[in-house]
Design a protein around this motif. Structure first.
Motif, mmCIF file in Angstrom:
data_model
loop_
_atom_site.group_PDB
_atom_site.id
_atom_site.type_symbol
_atom_site.label_atom_id
_atom_site.label_comp_id
_atom_site.label_asym_id
_atom_site.label_seq_id
_atom_site.Cartn_x
_atom_site.Cartn_y
_atom_site.Cartn_z
ATOM 1 N N LEU A 1 -37.008 42.084 31.455
ATOM 2 C CA LEU A 1 -37.334 42.617 32.782
ATOM 3 C C LEU A 1 -38.733 42.197 33.222
ATOM 4 N N GLU A 2 -39.660 42.186 32.281
ATOM 5 C CA GLU A 2 -41.028 41.762 32.584
ATOM 6 C C GLU A 2 -41.038 40.297 33.034
ATOM 7 N N ALA A 3 -40.275 39.471 32.350
ATOM 8 C CA ALA A 3 -40.194 38.052 32.722
ATOM 9 C C ALA A 3 -39.495 37.874 34.066
ATOM 10 N N MET A 4 -38.525 38.731 34.355
ATOM 11 C CA MET A 4 -37.795 38.634 35.619
ATOM 12 C C MET A 4 -38.611 39.152 36.800
ATOM 13 N N ALA A 5 -39.687 39.870 36.532
ATOM 14 C CA ALA A 5 -40.540 40.379 37.610
ATOM 15 C C ALA A 5 -41.247 39.230 38.337
ATOM 16 N N ILE A 6 -41.369 38.105 37.655
ATOM 17 C CA ILE A 6 -41.956 36.904 38.269
ATOM 18 C C ILE A 6 -40.824 36.180 38.993
ATOM 19 N N PRO A 7 -41.015 35.839 40.257
ATOM 20 C CA PRO A 7 -39.943 35.126 40.972
ATOM 21 C C PRO A 7 -39.601 33.819 40.253
ATOM 22 N N PHE A 8 -38.310 33.552 40.119
ATOM 23 C CA PHE A 8 -37.859 32.371 39.381
ATOM 24 C C PHE A 8 -38.429 31.084 39.956
ATOM 25 N N GLU A 9 -38.596 31.022 41.273
ATOM 26 C CA GLU A 9 -39.120 29.796 41.883
ATOM 27 C C GLU A 9 -40.588 29.552 41.530
ATOM 28 N N SER A 10 -41.277 30.552 40.997
ATOM 29 C CA SER A 10 -42.676 30.403 40.582
ATOM 30 C C SER A 10 -42.797 29.818 39.171
ATOM 31 N N TYR A 11 -41.729 29.918 38.390
ATOM 32 C CA TYR A 11 -41.814 29.495 36.994
ATOM 33 C C TYR A 11 -42.192 28.029 36.787
ATOM 34 N N PRO A 12 -41.636 27.066 37.536
ATOM 35 C CA PRO A 12 -42.028 25.673 37.274
ATOM 36 C C PRO A 12 -43.547 25.459 37.361
ATOM 37 N N ARG A 13 -44.180 26.052 38.344
ATOM 38 C CA ARG A 13 -45.632 25.927 38.503
ATOM 39 C C ARG A 13 -46.371 26.614 37.348
ATOM 40 N N ILE A 14 -45.922 27.782 36.982
ATOM 41 C CA ILE A 14 -46.554 28.538 35.891
ATOM 42 C C ILE A 14 -46.394 27.796 34.562
ATOM 43 N N ILE A 15 -45.192 27.296 34.320
ATOM 44 C CA ILE A 15 -44.899 26.594 33.067
ATOM 45 C C ILE A 15 -45.792 25.368 32.915
ATOM 46 N N LYS A 16 -45.982 24.629 33.998
ATOM 47 C CA LYS A 16 -46.822 23.413 33.955
ATOM 48 C C LYS A 16 -48.262 23.734 33.569
ATOM 49 N N LYS A 17 -48.748 24.914 33.957
ATOM 50 C CA LYS A 17 -50.147 25.289 33.710
ATOM 51 C C LYS A 17 -50.387 25.849 32.300
ATOM 52 N N MET A 18 -49.323 26.262 31.631
ATOM 53 C CA MET A 18 -49.484 26.917 30.325
ATOM 54 C C MET A 18 -49.802 25.900 29.232
ATOM 55 N N LYS A 19 -50.581 26.344 28.262
ATOM 56 C CA LYS A 19 -50.865 25.521 27.081
ATOM 57 C C LYS A 19 -49.596 25.443 26.238
ATOM 58 N N ASP A 20 -49.458 24.364 25.490
ATOM 59 C CA ASP A 20 -48.262 24.137 24.662
ATOM 60 C C ASP A 20 -47.936 25.341 23.783
ATOM 61 N N ARG A 21 -48.927 25.808 23.060
ATOM 62 C CA ARG A 21 -48.710 26.912 22.111
ATOM 63 C C ARG A 21 -48.258 28.176 22.829
ATOM 64 N N ASP A 22 -48.914 28.514 23.935
ATOM 65 C CA ASP A 22 -48.551 29.719 24.686
ATOM 66 C C ASP A 22 -47.144 29.608 25.264
ATOM 67 N N LEU A 23 -46.820 28.433 25.773
ATOM 68 C CA LEU A 23 -45.493 28.215 26.335
ATOM 69 C C LEU A 23 -44.424 28.330 25.250
ATOM 70 N N TYR A 24 -44.692 27.734 24.107
ATOM 71 C CA TYR A 24 -43.738 27.799 22.998
ATOM 72 C C TYR A 24 -43.533 29.250 22.528
ATOM 73 N N LEU A 25 -44.619 29.990 22.390
ATOM 74 C CA LEU A 25 -44.515 31.383 21.938
ATOM 75 C C LEU A 25 -43.742 32.235 22.943
ATOM 76 N N LEU A 26 -44.039 32.056 24.229
ATOM 77 C CA LEU A 26 -43.332 32.818 25.257
ATOM 78 C C LEU A 26 -41.850 32.456 25.260
ATOM 79 N N MET A 27 -41.557 31.174 25.211
ATOM 80 C CA MET A 27 -40.169 30.730 25.191
ATOM 81 C C MET A 27 -39.437 31.308 23.974
ATOM 82 N N SER A 28 -40.070 31.289 22.835
ATOM 83 C CA SER A 28 -39.457 31.810 21.611
ATOM 84 C C SER A 28 -39.165 33.305 21.714
ATOM 85 N N GLU A 29 -40.128 34.057 22.221
ATOM 86 C CA GLU A 29 -39.946 35.507 22.365
ATOM 87 C C GLU A 29 -38.828 35.835 23.352
#
Length: 93
Positions: free
Chosen positions: A15-43
């Motif tokens: 639910l927390e992840a869904m609170a962010i509009p889906f269309e915002s994710y590509p921009r957010i994902i591009k800005k994240m560091k590799d490690r942070d993105l991997y950890l978030l994706m894994s969780e």
């Protein structure tokens, strides 16, 4: 007050992840560091898998996720796939 199950923590993360509009994710994902993105994706992937796998489990008396929890887990799959694609692109650079 909603009944708490062993899937509540996973669903809250979804639910927390869904609170962010889906269309915002590509921009957010591009800005994240590799490690942070991997950890978030894994969780997120682990949370979704826990709910989806519990629905398909054939144990009769096990507490199952609610239909809403299952639907939310399925809705989040495209976001997880986008995260995975971005990490794969970074590996190939």
């Amino acid at each position: 007050m909603r009944k708490s199950t062993k899937y509540t923590k996973s669903h809250n993360l979804i639910l927390e992840a869904m609170a962010i509009p889906f269309e915002s994710y590509p921009r957010i994902i591009k800005k994240m560091k590799d490690r942070d993105l991997y950890l978030l994706m894994s969780e997120l992937n682990q949370a979704c898998n826990q709910i989806v796998e519990a629905v398909s489990n054939t144990t009769k008396f096990e507490v199952k996720p609610t239909p809403a929890q299952f639907e939310d887990a399925e809705k989040l799959r495209p976001v997880i796939q986008e995260m995975q694609k971005e990490l794969e692109l970074r590996l190939n650079e």
